[in-house]
Design a protein around this motif. Structure first.
Motif, short mmCIF file in Angstrom:
data_model
loop_
_atom_site.label_atom_id
_atom_site.label_comp_id
_atom_site.label_asym_id
_atom_site.label_seq_id
_atom_site.Cartn_x
_atom_site.Cartn_y
_atom_site.Cartn_z
N PRO A 32 4.90 -1.93 2.32
CA PRO A 32 6.37 -2.06 2.40
C PRO A 32 6.96 -2.86 1.24
O PRO A 32 8.02 -2.50 0.71
CB PRO A 32 6.61 -2.76 3.74
N PHE A 33 6.28 -3.93 0.82
CA PHE A 33 6.80 -4.75 -0.29
C PHE A 33 6.98 -3.91 -1.54
O PHE A 33 8.02 -3.97 -2.21
CB PHE A 33 5.85 -5.93 -0.58
N ASN A 34 5.97 -3.10 -1.88
CA ASN A 34 6.04 -2.28 -3.09
C ASN A 34 7.12 -1.22 -2.98
O ASN A 34 7.86 -0.98 -3.93
CB ASN A 34 4.68 -1.65 -3.38
N VAL A 35 7.22 -0.57 -1.81
CA VAL A 35 8.24 0.46 -1.61
C VAL A 35 9.63 -0.16 -1.77
O VAL A 35 10.51 0.41 -2.42
CB VAL A 35 8.08 1.15 -0.25
N ASP A 36 9.83 -1.36 -1.20
CA ASP A 36 11.12 -2.04 -1.33
C ASP A 36 11.42 -2.39 -2.79
O ASP A 36 12.57 -2.34 -3.22
CB ASP A 36 11.16 -3.32 -0.49
N LEU A 37 10.37 -2.73 -3.54
CA LEU A 37 10.54 -3.14 -4.94
C LEU A 37 10.96 -1.98 -5.83
O LEU A 37 11.92 -2.08 -6.59
CB LEU A 37 9.24 -3.76 -5.46
N HIS A 38 10.25 -0.85 -5.74
CA HIS A 38 10.50 0.25 -6.68
C HIS A 38 11.06 1.51 -6.03
O HIS A 38 11.46 2.45 -6.73
CB HIS A 38 9.27 0.59 -7.50
N GLY A 39 11.08 1.57 -4.71
CA GLY A 39 11.67 2.72 -4.03
C GLY A 39 10.79 3.96 -3.98
O GLY A 39 11.24 5.03 -3.57
N ILE A 40 9.55 3.84 -4.39
CA ILE A 40 8.62 4.97 -4.37
C ILE A 40 7.77 4.87 -3.11
O ILE A 40 7.19 3.82 -2.84
CB ILE A 40 7.71 4.97 -5.62
N GLY A 41 7.71 5.95 -2.34
CA GLY A 41 6.93 5.97 -1.11
C GLY A 41 6.14 7.25 -1.01
O GLY A 41 6.15 8.08 -1.93
#
Length: 188
Positions: free
Chosen positions: A55-64
């Motif tokens: 979740p942290f990474n998705v929130d950071l760059h918007g890539i999921g």
């Protein structure tokens, strides 16, 4: 994967985004190819990291997961990029990108690439030593101080920003040899 740029360039800046805390979890690769006239050609592609997104990474760059659905894995993408990258000096903003590329190669059974890497953070420190302790030399602060226009945490945009940092540093210091462009071409 979109078609890669063709031709010869002064240098290529590279940036990656990762899916989670594992540096091998590359989910986007971006490059900025700097021409001999200082023009910048930006290219990026999504990569299936073959591991879960944090979740942290998705929130950071918007890539999921939905963003990379249908994208090739690193093992499919990297060999297509290698012929272009292997013959140019490479720039990264910090050592993370080189580390992530090496980790992804190891994780996916590819040989460790032998590229000539230069760090735009080191170049920025030489050009603007006054920023030490005054916001630092990270892309977010350099964006503000140098009035750079880019969308942070997008691999193509961050690669372009690293290229712009090098070009601005060269203009500021009047030193167009902030790094020696070395041609290195080794098989994958």
């Amino acid at each position: 994967m979109p078609p890669l740029p063709v031709g010869d360039f002064r240098f290529i800046a590279l940036d990656v985004e990762t899916a989670c805390g594992d540096s091998a979890s590359i989910c986007q690769i971006g490059i900025a190819c700097v021409g001999f006239d200082d023009s910048i050609l930006t290219w990026s592609t999504y990569v299936d990291p073959l591991m879960p997104f944090a979740p942290f990474n998705v929130d950071l760059h918007g890539i999921g997961p939905e963003t990379v659905r249908g994208a090739g894995s690193f093992a499919q993408t990297w060999p297509q990029m290698w012929p272009l990258l292997s013959r140019h000096p490479m720039v990264q903003h910090s050592r993370f990108d080189e580390h992530a590329i090496n980790a992804a190669c190891k994780a996916q059974g590819l040989p460790r690439p032998r590229l000539t890497w230069h760090d735009s953070v080191t170049i920025a420190r030489r050009a603007w030593p006054e920023l030490k302790g005054n916001g630092g030399h990270g892309l977010a602060n350099l964006k503000q101080v140098l009035n750079l226009d880019f969308h942070h945490h997008d691999a193509g945009e961050d690669a372009r920003a690293a290229a712009m940092v090098v070009l601005r540093a060269q203009a500021t210091t009047k030193d167009h040899r902030l790094f020696k462009p070395v041609q290195l071409s080794l098989p994958l």
